[in-house]
Design a protein around this motif. Structure first.
Motif, PDB file in Angstrom:
ATOM      1  N   GLU A   1      29.289  40.827  41.544  1.00  0.00           N
ATOM      2  CA  GLU A   1      29.089  40.248  42.910  1.00  0.00           C
ATOM      3  C   GLU A   1      30.246  40.769  43.697  1.00  0.00           C
ATOM      4  OE1 GLU A   1      26.586  38.978  43.908  1.00  0.00           O
ATOM      5  OE2 GLU A   1      25.533  38.610  42.083  1.00  0.00           O
ATOM      6  N   SER A   2      31.170  41.586  43.502  1.00  0.00           N
ATOM      7  CA  SER A   2      32.264  42.081  44.244  1.00  0.00           C
ATOM      8  C   SER A   2      31.571  42.541  45.559  1.00  0.00           C
ATOM      9  CB  SER A   2      32.846  43.407  43.471  1.00  0.00           C
ATOM     10  OG  SER A   2      34.094  43.694  44.234  1.00  0.00           O
ATOM     11  N   SER A   3      32.199  42.144  46.513  1.00  0.00           N
ATOM     12  CA  SER A   3      31.540  42.188  47.946  1.00  0.00           C
ATOM     13  C   SER A   3      33.107  41.684  48.880  1.00  0.00           C
ATOM     14  CB  SER A   3      30.677  41.345  48.346  1.00  0.00           C
ATOM     15  OG  SER A   3      30.400  41.312  49.644  1.00  0.00           O
ATOM     16  N   ARG A   4      33.108  42.110  49.887  1.00  0.00           N
ATOM     17  CA  ARG A   4      34.015  41.828  51.216  1.00  0.00           C
ATOM     18  C   ARG A   4      33.444  40.437  51.433  1.00  0.00           C
ATOM     19  NH1 ARG A   4      32.874  42.925  56.544  1.00  0.00           N
ATOM     20  NH2 ARG A   4      30.641  43.990  56.986  1.00  0.00           N
ATOM     21  N   PHE A   5      32.330  39.786  51.174  1.00  0.00           N
ATOM     22  CA  PHE A   5      31.826  38.738  51.704  1.00  0.00           C
ATOM     23  C   PHE A   5      31.980  37.539  50.734  1.00  0.00           C
ATOM     24  CE2 PHE A   5      29.174  41.724  54.112  1.00  0.00           C
ATOM     25  CZ  PHE A   5      29.275  41.212  55.557  1.00  0.00           C
ATOM     26  N   ILE A   6      32.604  37.908  49.381  1.00  0.00           N
ATOM     27  CA  ILE A   6      32.717  36.837  48.511  1.00  0.00           C
ATOM     28  C   ILE A   6      34.242  36.991  47.981  1.00  0.00           C
ATOM     29  CG2 ILE A   6      32.090  36.088  46.161  1.00  0.00           C
ATOM     30  CD1 ILE A   6      29.435  37.497  46.705  1.00  0.00           C
ATOM     31  N   THR A   7      34.726  35.640  47.744  1.00  0.00           N
ATOM     32  CA  THR A   7      36.089  35.326  46.942  1.00  0.00           C
ATOM     33  C   THR A   7      35.852  34.613  45.926  1.00  0.00           C
ATOM     34  OG1 THR A   7      36.659  33.612  48.544  1.00  0.00           O
ATOM     35  CG2 THR A   7      37.464  35.687  49.118  1.00  0.00           C
ATOM     36  N   PHE A   8      36.837  34.383  44.912  1.00  0.00           N
ATOM     37  CA  PHE A   8      36.641  33.652  43.548  1.00  0.00           C
ATOM     38  C   PHE A   8      37.966  32.838  43.198  1.00  0.00           C
ATOM     39  CE2 PHE A   8      34.345  37.917  43.293  1.00  0.00           C
ATOM     40  CZ  PHE A   8      33.130  37.431  42.939  1.00  0.00           C
ATOM     41  N   LYS A   9      37.494  31.662  42.857  1.00  0.00           N
ATOM     42  CA  LYS A   9      38.747  31.070  42.329  1.00  0.00           C
ATOM     43  C   LYS A   9      38.309  30.461  40.636  1.00  0.00           C
ATOM     44  CE  LYS A   9      41.246  30.569  45.970  1.00  0.00           C
ATOM     45  NZ  LYS A   9      40.596  31.861  46.738  1.00  0.00           N
ATOM     46  N   ILE A  10      39.151  30.053  39.959  1.00  0.00           N
ATOM     47  CA  ILE A  10      38.845  29.680  38.645  1.00  0.00           C
ATOM     48  C   ILE A  10      39.376  28.251  38.439  1.00  0.00           C
ATOM     49  CG2 ILE A  10      39.180  30.062  36.232  1.00  0.00           C
ATOM     50  CD1 ILE A  10      39.210  33.217  36.765  1.00  0.00           C
ATOM     51  N   LYS A  11      38.929  27.308  37.790  1.00  0.00           N
ATOM     52  CA  LYS A  11      39.495  25.959  37.251  1.00  0.00           C
ATOM     53  C   LYS A  11      39.839  26.523  35.978  1.00  0.00           C
ATOM     54  CE  LYS A  11      38.640  22.753  35.366  1.00  0.00           C
ATOM     55  NZ  LYS A  11      39.019  22.326  34.055  1.00  0.00           N
ATOM     56  N   PRO A  12      40.988  26.832  35.578  1.00  0.00           N
ATOM     57  CA  PRO A  12      41.076  27.110  34.123  1.00  0.00           C
ATOM     58  C   PRO A  12      40.708  25.903  32.871  1.00  0.00           C
ATOM     59  CG  PRO A  12      43.122  27.674  35.439  1.00  0.00           C
ATOM     60  CD  PRO A  12      42.154  27.037  36.105  1.00  0.00           C
ATOM     61  N   SER A  13      40.190  26.215  31.977  1.00  0.00           N
ATOM     62  CA  SER A  13      40.072  25.275  30.825  1.00  0.00           C
ATOM     63  C   SER A  13      41.141  24.384  30.638  1.00  0.00           C
ATOM     64  CB  SER A  13      39.697  25.991  29.832  1.00  0.00           C
ATOM     65  OG  SER A  13      39.225  25.218  28.579  1.00  0.00           O
ATOM     66  N   GLN A  14      40.905  23.239  30.609  1.00  0.00           N
ATOM     67  CA  GLN A  14      41.900  21.933  30.181  1.00  0.00           C
ATOM     68  C   GLN A  14      42.987  22.004  31.287  1.00  0.00           C
ATOM     69  OE1 GLN A  14      43.065  22.277  25.934  1.00  0.00           O
ATOM     70  NE2 GLN A  14      41.624  24.074  25.839  1.00  0.00           N
ATOM     71  N   SER A  15      42.934  22.731  32.311  1.00  0.00           N
ATOM     72  CA  SER A  15      43.834  22.497  33.457  1.00  0.00           C
ATOM     73  C   SER A  15      43.161  21.772  34.772  1.00  0.00           C
ATOM     74  CB  SER A  15      44.054  23.954  33.864  1.00  0.00           C
ATOM     75  OG  SER A  15      44.698  24.473  32.827  1.00  0.00           O
ATOM     76  N   ALA A  16      44.226  21.394  35.665  1.00  0.00           N
ATOM     77  CA  ALA A  16      43.791  20.686  36.815  1.00  0.00           C
ATOM     78  C   ALA A  16      44.310  21.431  38.170  1.00  0.00           C
ATOM     79  CB  ALA A  16      44.349  19.297  36.752  1.00  0.00           C
ATOM     80  N   PHE A  17      43.835  22.683  38.253  1.00  0.00           N
ATOM     81  CA  PHE A  17      44.199  23.425  39.499  1.00  0.00           C
ATOM     82  C   PHE A  17      43.023  24.618  39.544  1.00  0.00           C
ATOM     83  CE2 PHE A  17      46.824  25.132  36.071  1.00  0.00           C
ATOM     84  CZ  PHE A  17      46.512  26.565  36.091  1.00  0.00           C
ATOM     85  N   LEU A  18      42.940  25.137  40.813  1.00  0.00           N
ATOM     86  CA  LEU A  18      42.368  26.166  40.994  1.00  0.00           C
ATOM     87  C   LEU A  18      43.026  27.220  41.357  1.00  0.00           C
ATOM     88  CD1 LEU A  18      39.512  24.982  43.709  1.00  0.00           C
ATOM     89  CD2 LEU A  18      39.449  24.914  41.085  1.00  0.00           C
TER      90      LEU A  18
END
Length: 384
Positions: free
Chosen positions: A352-369
């Protein structure tokens, strides 16, 4: 022991936590160890390591020794048959190490093995595979001509474009963000040269391995996220460091090259002229946010923290279907690391790589994006 993963950290505590979480999943079922070396970080890296990963071997330096020496220090403690030199701002898939371990078992001539790297927006990082930077090849890089004439074999050698990104095969130079090789071989050539300048340590190690009649391979069947990919030629500091790195490489392995010096000067002049007529990428705020998770509490927490409407989707198929219906709308996708595997989210980022899409990850067992929107973006962290 099969594998020692060496991670050298400097002031990227959140990325390091995400990286270690992914590595821990990737070494399940293997005889492996994780060694973290910290080059005197001034952020909360040390506190994070003590709190989150007290069981790991952690070497906390009292000064910044640089990339070559820091990694060499980690290797001193390694017991694995193989090493994986890994940047702290990476995410590996659950089967990444197992795939490469099997590949090296079938190819006894292996020197260093690298893999496909993508940035935080899912785009391929061309430094995943490179050629030997002869004077001409280095000139095409620093001048930007390699990018302009990327189809020409005369200009596209720096990024080893004889190989497609999806094609496994021999390549001369691999990037220090992910390097897999036998510990015995690493020690035989002396590891990273601690006299190297920035940008030449991985080139030098790759070339020393080639001189041992080994074959360096780019392995395309596994993908790793490298959030802070190679910086583009965007300022004088980078150009000077790149030139110093190449000069070190030539002084060590070849005769002094007046041709190289002249080409590098011409390249920097050409680049400065071109750069005056270019502009940086513009940042656009997403219009819609999708969370791949089945956790309503997490969805609500993210919505409250970001003050955005967050739509939760419970499967990758559902997410793909939704994105297909809403092409061209600026979108941010958030992955719940406790719900979706790293391999799956890496695959989706590529697709889905696209100039219209960004990504964030909430890591496993963690409390941040955490995430970054392009290869030049140092990344964003959102506490939850």
């Amino acid at each position: 022991m099969q594998l020692s993963v060496i991670i050298l950290n400097y002031n990227v505590a959140h990325f390091l936590e995400l990286c270690i979480r992914s590595v821990q999943k990737a070494v399940l079922g293997m005889q492996a160890e994780i060694i973290v070396v910290d080059n005197n970080s001034t952020d909360n890296s040390s506190a994070m390591m003590r709190e989150q990963f007290p069981e790991l071997r952690y070497i906390a330096n009292t000064e910044n020794y640089g990339f070559p020496k820091g990694n060499n220090m980690g290797v001193e403690y390694a017991q694995g048959e193989y090493l994986c030199i890994l940047n702290p701002d990476t995410v590996v898939g659950e089967d990444t190490f197992k795939q490469i371990y099997a590949f090296t078992a079938k190819n006894p001539d292996c020197g260093i093995v690298g893999c496909r790297l993508i940035d935080g927006a899912g785009k391929f990082l061309p430094e995943s595979k490179r050629g030997v930077p002869t004077p001409w090849v280095a000139f095409t890089k620093v001048s930007g001509l390699g990018k302009v004439f990327s189809k020409s074999p005369w200009f596209n050698r720096y990024y080893a474009q004889h190989l497609h990104e999806s094609q496994t095969g021999p390549t001369a130079i691999l990037v220090g963000a992910f390097m897999w090789l036998k510990r015995e071989l690493y020690l035989e050539v002396g590891g990273f040269d601690e006299d190297c300048f920035m940008y030449s340590d991985d080139i030098d190690l790759s070339y020393m391995i080639l001189k041992k009649n080994k074959v360096n391979y780019y392995y395309a069947d596994t993908t790793v996220i490298h959030f802070k990919g190679e910086s583009t030629l965007k300022d004088e500091t980078f150009r000077n460091r790149f030139q110093e790195a190449m000069q070190f490489f030539y002084r060590k392995h070849f005769k002094k090259s007046l041709l190289f010096d002249g080409m590098m000067k011409l390249g920097t002049i050409y680049f400065a002229f071109v750069k005056q007529n270019t502009s940086g990428a513009k940042s656009v705020s997403p219009e819609q946010y999708y969370l791949l998770s089945d956790c309503e509490e997490l969805r609500q927490r993210i919505a409250d923290k970001t003050n955005r409407e967050i739509t939760a989707l419970s499967s990758i198929a559902q997410l793909k279907s939704t994105l297909k219906q809403k092409r061209g709308i600026y979108t941010e996708i958030i992955f719940d690391g406790d719900f979706v595997s790293n391999k799956a989210l890496i695959s989706l980022m590529r697709e889905e790589s696209s100039r219209f899409i960004t990504f964030k990850i909430k890591p496993s067992q963690s409390a941040f994006l955490i995430g970054s929107n392009n290869r030049n973006d140092r990344g964003q962290i959102i506490p939850l």
